[in-house]
Design an enzyme around this catalytic site. Structure first.
Site, short mmCIF file in Angstrom:
data_model
loop_
_atom_site.label_atom_id
_atom_site.label_comp_id
_atom_site.label_asym_id
_atom_site.label_seq_id
_atom_site.Cartn_x
_atom_site.Cartn_y
_atom_site.Cartn_z
N THR A 60 0.73 -1.36 0.02
CA THR A 60 0.02 0.04 -0.02
C THR A 60 0.85 1.25 0.05
OG1 THR A 60 -0.26 0.03 2.52
CG2 THR A 60 -1.89 -1.10 1.34
N CYS B 231 2.47 2.84 9.56
CA CYS B 231 1.46 2.74 10.55
C CYS B 231 2.21 2.46 11.82
CB CYS B 231 0.55 1.58 10.44
SG CYS B 231 -0.50 1.67 8.72
N CYS C 252 -2.47 0.04 14.74
CA CYS C 252 -3.24 0.47 13.94
C CYS C 252 -4.49 -0.28 13.63
CB CYS C 252 -2.66 0.53 12.53
SG CYS C 252 -3.49 1.07 11.10
N ARG D 131 3.78 6.71 2.92
CA ARG D 131 3.39 8.02 3.64
C ARG D 131 2.51 7.65 4.66
NH1 ARG D 131 -2.08 7.39 2.91
NH2 ARG D 131 -2.93 6.04 0.86
N CYS E 215 -0.35 6.71 7.79
CA CYS E 215 -1.63 6.01 7.40
C CYS E 215 -2.60 7.18 8.13
CB CYS E 215 -1.76 4.75 8.57
SG CYS E 215 -3.26 4.19 8.61
N CYS F 38 -4.41 5.63 11.68
CA CYS F 38 -3.74 5.46 12.77
C CYS F 38 -2.79 6.75 13.33
CB CYS F 38 -3.09 4.31 13.11
SG CYS F 38 -1.49 4.23 12.25
N ASP G 71 16.33 12.25 51.08
CA ASP G 71 15.22 13.00 51.09
C ASP G 71 14.23 12.74 52.31
OD1 ASP G 71 13.03 15.01 49.53
OD2 ASP G 71 12.00 13.28 49.80
#
Length: 495
Positions: A30, A34, A38, A63, A65, A68, A444
């Site tokens: 694709t 992601c 996702c 590129r 998604c 998500c 402390d």
């Protein structure tokens, strides 16, 4: 982790949100990358490619998604856990150093050549400093496109792009949508930002985190120790002023079950990325609470404390130099007294600001302003006056670096050389200003009281030896120890 293919495949197939930000998955069929969680049907393992950063996935041609939104996942916890050069570089890039000073500026902060920095980042993250900064600019652009009505030219400028063309090309390449298409995908109705609003841009966004998150000690500590005029708790939210490279801002942070709601009012939207980065760091939102709690649970003394309220974070700061000053003001005095001392400094030397939505009045004075004050005007013992003035003079002169890219060991050494700065002050600064997850303050009072009640060694030396099993998460162990006491820092204030 991205090199452990089998583990990555299991995380993707189980949609495990714990690994969001640890690695990114590119799907070759694709062209999309992601986050592990996702919600879409996981691809076949042979079609998955794994990358250590969003920038590396983008450089490989994938590129983001649209479901998500991997660019908006929590940051890798490595950059706040580690003290090596790559981690320091990533913290500086997140703070906008490359955009402000370029790669030579980044290298100068780290004390290495540009070639060395580029080689180390490329080897570990699959992308150099420019690509990493470009990925960050793309995320900032998306935030501004989707959460404001700023004209696209102003968005490009605010996100750090050198030209409208570079802005358009980057957005299309990373998100497969034009800037206008991105804006059209979100609900309309954002109010326009105009000069009549005093050039203040108000943006609302969500700060993601890895679950679980216990807000009690995190927001409780910030509210209980807040400096009047600089910080406040109002209507169930923590608010404070921010000094930023191009102006100032006011942030409102409200803890919610699945994210922290963040409203930023900025005098210059170019500071958006830096403001978000500093707020995330203050709230320790990029921590890996599962890893921390799993280790602390191996101690039978701490296990019940962790099980009672898992996911405690370390409350940090948006300004390391400010916190160092406040740590000195808090030496051997109550929380209330420390707040009073700090408020006097703010009133006398802080820069006034306007807050139409609350009671914030000033920015905390910077080191240069404090270095010019008259020590005689300080209402505490001479020895502490000397300590404070020596500290602010060293900070103003650049002799001590407490910034996000600082060397933790060197910072400790330089602090230790100052008169009146002992182990408690150094480790408190290391824990909350430097962000060292293994900082430990056995001397402390709250830690010692908790240790005694839990049957742990009460002396600093013996407790330090006992705490070896908690490494490298001793700063988180401190939060669980403090939480055994009935102190305001351990609970959310009444709304």
């Amino acid at each position: 982790m991205h090199e452990d293919v089998e583990r990555c495949v299991r995380a993707v197939q189980s949609k495990d949100a714990r690994f969001d930000g640890w690695f990114f998955t590119g799907v070759v069929t694709t062209g999309i990358y992601c986050r592990p969680s996702c919600p879409v049907v996981p691809p076949k393992p042979e079609n998955m490619r794994f990358y250590p950063s969003a920038a590396a996935a983008q450089q490989a041609g994938f590129r983001a998604c649209k479901r998500c939104r991997p660019d908006a996942s929590p940051g890798s916890p490595q950059w706040n856990e580690r003290a090596d050069v790559v981690a320091r570089a990533m913290r500086l890039i997140a703070d906008g150093v490359v955009d402000r000073e370029g790669v030579p500026g980044l290298a100068s902060h780290l004390g290495y050549s540009t070639r060395q920095i580029e080689r180390q980042l490329q080897a570990e993250l699959g992308a150099g400093p420019l690509a990493l900064a470009r990925a960050q600019r793309a995320q900032t652009a998306r935030l501004l496109i989707e959460t404001s009505a700023l004209p696209m030219g102003d968005v490009a400028f605010a996100a750090g792009f050198a030209s409208i063309r570079a802005f358009n090309d980057t957005v299309r390449e990373v998100f497969a949508l034009s800037p206008t298409q991105l804006r059209d995908r979100v609900a309309r109705g954002h109010p326009a930002v105009t000069a009549a609003e005093e050039s203040v841009a108000t943006l609302s966004l969500r700060l993601p985190f890895r679950a679980p998150l216990c807000p009690d000690n995190l927001f409780g500590h910030l509210a209980a120790t807040g400096v009047p005029g600089v910080e406040e708790w109002r209507d169930g939210a923590y608010r404070r002023t921010l000094r930023l490279p191009n102006g100032h801002g006011i942030v409102t942070l409200r803890p919610l079950p699945e994210h922290v709601a963040c409203t930023l009012s900025l005098t210059d939207v170019r500071d958006l990325t830096i403001a978000i980065s500093r707020c995330r760091r203050m709230l320790d939102l990029d921590a890996d609470p599962v890893a921390v709690d799993d280790l602390l649970r191996t101690d039978p003394v701490l296990a019940p404390l962790v099980d009672k309220a898992p996911g405690r974070r370390v409350p940090r700061t948006v300004d390391a130099a400010e916190f160092a000053v406040r740590a000195v003001l808090g030496q051997q005095v109550s929380t209330a007294a420390a707040r009073t001392h700090a408020a006097r400094l703010v009133t006398a030397h802080g820069r006034p600001i306007n807050d139409p939505d609350g009671g914030l009045t000033h920015l905390f004075p910077d080191s240069v302003a404090l270095a010019e004050l008259d020590p005689a005007a300080l209402a505490f013992p001479q020895t502490r006056r000397t300590t404070l003035m020596t500290l602010v003079e060293a900070l103003a002169a650049g002799e001590i670096d407490l910034g996000v890219g600082s060397d933790w060991t060197e910072a400790r050494t330089r602090l230790a050389a100052l008169p009146g700065v002992g182990p408690w002050t150094i480790e408190t600064i290391a824990m909350r200003a430097l962000g060292d997850p293994d900082a430990f303050i056995p001397g402390d009072l709250g830690v010692r009281v908790a240790a005694r009640e839990l049957g742990l060694p009460a002396t600093p030396a013996a407790l330090t030896k006992r705490s070896a099993a908690w490494r490298p998460w001793r700063a988180y162990a401190v939060q669980y120890l403090w939480a055994t006491g009935d102190h305001a820092i351990n609970r959310l204030p009444a709304a």
